[in-house]
Design a protein around this motif. Structure first.
Motif, PDB file in Angstrom:
ATOM      1  N   ALA A   1      37.161  42.608  47.819  1.00 44.04           N
ATOM      2  CA  ALA A   1      35.969  42.374  47.002  1.00 44.04           C
ATOM      3  C   ALA A   1      35.862  43.444  45.927  1.00 44.04           C
TER       4      ALA A   1
ATOM      5  N   SER B   1      29.184  33.543  45.360  1.00 47.22           N
ATOM      6  CA  SER B   1      30.400  34.343  45.232  1.00 47.22           C
ATOM      7  C   SER B   1      31.516  33.482  44.665  1.00 47.22           C
TER       8      SER B   1
ATOM      9  N   ASN C   1      31.015  39.194  44.054  1.00 50.69           N
ATOM     10  CA  ASN C   1      29.811  38.683  44.681  1.00 50.69           C
ATOM     11  C   ASN C   1      28.693  38.605  43.637  1.00 50.69           C
TER      12      ASN C   1
END
Length: 470
Positions: free
Chosen positions: A78, A348, A373
């Motif tokens: 991420a 996301s 995100n």
């Protein structure tokens, strides 16, 4: 060290081949990146499904803006923050594959949708489909939306569950704008088919085994694609050809003048219908809830709408919102943007790196599944002071100019910017113009619905509201 395919040898200005693929990195390849493997076999899959928002915040606060996570059978990295959003969405090096990012989740449900296309293939089909969102067709859709919304919401006085009501209305409006007619007796089955497709996208069992959610989703797709293929052939034969969106898609041509294949039109229609149906339903629901919670802002929007439309006529019937007046609802648009910040309909977005790159002091190997995100970025307190507070003034032109361009991304960005974003703005503005000239939207004191945050947010109880006639 487990081997990863070498970065693709190409000039940065070239477009990677459509099937460009490198191997998946393993734990050793990602050992230098902080994060968690989770439980044996399943990783963090069930933690993520149980509380995706809480999980993302815990990982961000623990490990920072770059972290790894093992879920759904593999490792993911991420990247959090506006700079990460810009890197991935602008993709100046053509390094991030949307097709391979979304593929593991959506390839059985929405194959060949725009979101599952990359680079030249995506550009060609997007250009062909964009004809449906030109000013001429959009003006036609605006009239159909205004009539359909006015007819329905005129009967909404009193208590009701807003989410199922707006979901059915949005489906009916899509039939008018997209198909130029109604779904007829097939409407309940079509609605359920879209529900099954969306829910299958996050099903833990990824194979369409009997009695699984994925099997329901795959069967739903087959039903919808068959429906849209038959409609495509009818339009090309001249039956029902008009200004509706489907007619535009069915007759759209590529740069060389060729028509899209029938199955491609069906897949595009399936994906765009889902996007228009479910994401607009989600965003309209969040906006109505926030206006009910903030009656002062509800009144400000009502005053703006009346000033633009002229208010109800002598019989008390609200005047519709003209297509040319859409841009005049500045406060209404700001309120919608703030609702999209607080509850983005797509929380996301995944991609897959085609070759190694650097971000945040880490080298991330080619083949890594990466993502950003949206919901977390939209509430970073250093960008959004008091981030949980509903404040449309965050979206004045001056405030927007002072903020990083990629701090607010409910519609994505770059080459994959949502094709229907102007349609979404138009539908929500027309909806509010009809609602707020008729009703005061109220909720019970202290009422806070619990939201299902993933894959597309919705209130679990349907959102209990009262439309009190003015």
């Amino acid at each position: 060290m487990a081997s990863i395919a070498e970065p693709l040898p190409r000039n940065d200005e070239e477009t990677p081949p459509a099937n460009a693929y490198v191997g998946h990195p393993n734990a050793e390849d990602l050992a230098h990146i902080p994060g968690e493997a989770g439980w044996p076999v399943v990783g963090n899959t069930f933690r993520l499904l149980a509380d995706p928002v809480g999980f993302a915040w815990r990982m961000y606060r623990t490990y920072g803006p770059v972290y790894k996570n093992r879920a759904f059978g593999g490792w993911h990295v991420a990247l959090i923050g506006p700079e990460a959003n810009e890197l991935i969405l602008m993709d100046r090096q053509k390094n991030f594959s949307s097709e391979q990012g979304w593929g593991p989740t959506l390839d059985k449900l929405f194959p060949r949708g725009l979101m599952l296309m990359d680079f030249d293939h995506h550009r060609i089909d997007r250009r062909a489909l964009s004809i449906a969102f030109k000013p001429g067709p959009m003006r036609h859709y605006a009239g159909a939306l205004d009539r359909g919304i006015a007819d329905e919401v005129a009967n909404w006085g009193g208590e009701r569950l807003f989410y199922p009501a707006i979901k059915q209305l949005t489906l009916d409006l899509a039939a008018e704008s997209f198909l130029g007619g109604s779904w007829g007796p097939e409407s309940p089955r079509i609605n359920q088919a879209f529900v099954d497709e969306v829910q299958a996208s996050i099903a833990p069992i990824r194979k369409p085994l009997p009695f699984t959610q994925m099997k329901k989703g795959v069967d739903a797709r087959a039903y919808l694609v068959d429906l849209f293929e038959k409609e495509t052939l009818k339009r090309r034969a001249g039956e029902g050809l008009g200004q509706d969106m489907f007619s535009q898609f069915a007759t759209a041509t590529r740069e060389d003048g060729s028509l899209l294949d029938v199955d491609q039109v069906a897949d595009h229609m399936n994906f765009l219908m889902m996007a228009a149906h479910d994401t607009i339903t989600s965003s309209a629901t969040s906006l109505v809830w926030l206006l009910a919670k903030n009656p002062d802002w509800q009144e400000r929007l009502r005053e703006e709408i009346v000033a633009v439309t002229g208010g109800p006529d002598a019989k008390g019937t609200p005047r519709g919102l003209a297509y040319d007046d859409l841009g005049k609802l500045e406060l209404t648009e700001m309120a919608f943007k703030e609702a999209l910040r607080l509850i983005p309909p797509v929380p996301s977005l995944p991609r897959r790196a085609l070759r190694s790159f650097e971000f945040g002091g880490y080298r991330i190997p080619g083949g890594t599944e990466v993502g950003f995100n949206v919901g977390l970025t939209h509430k970073l307190p250093d960008i959004w002071p008091d981030p949980e507070r509903f404040d449309p003034m965050r979206f004045t032109r001056e405030a927007e100019k002072a903020r990083h361009k990629y701090a607010w991304i409910p519609f994505g960005g770059g080459a994959h910017m949502c094709l229907g974003l102007h349609f979404a703005y138009m539908q929500v503005k027309i909806l509010l113009a009809q609602l707020l000239q008729r009703y005061r939207i109220e909720i019970a004191e202290g009422y806070e619905p619990e939201w299902q945050p993933w894959p597309i947010p919705k209130p679990k109880d349907g959102l209990k509201v009262t439309f009190k006639p003015l």
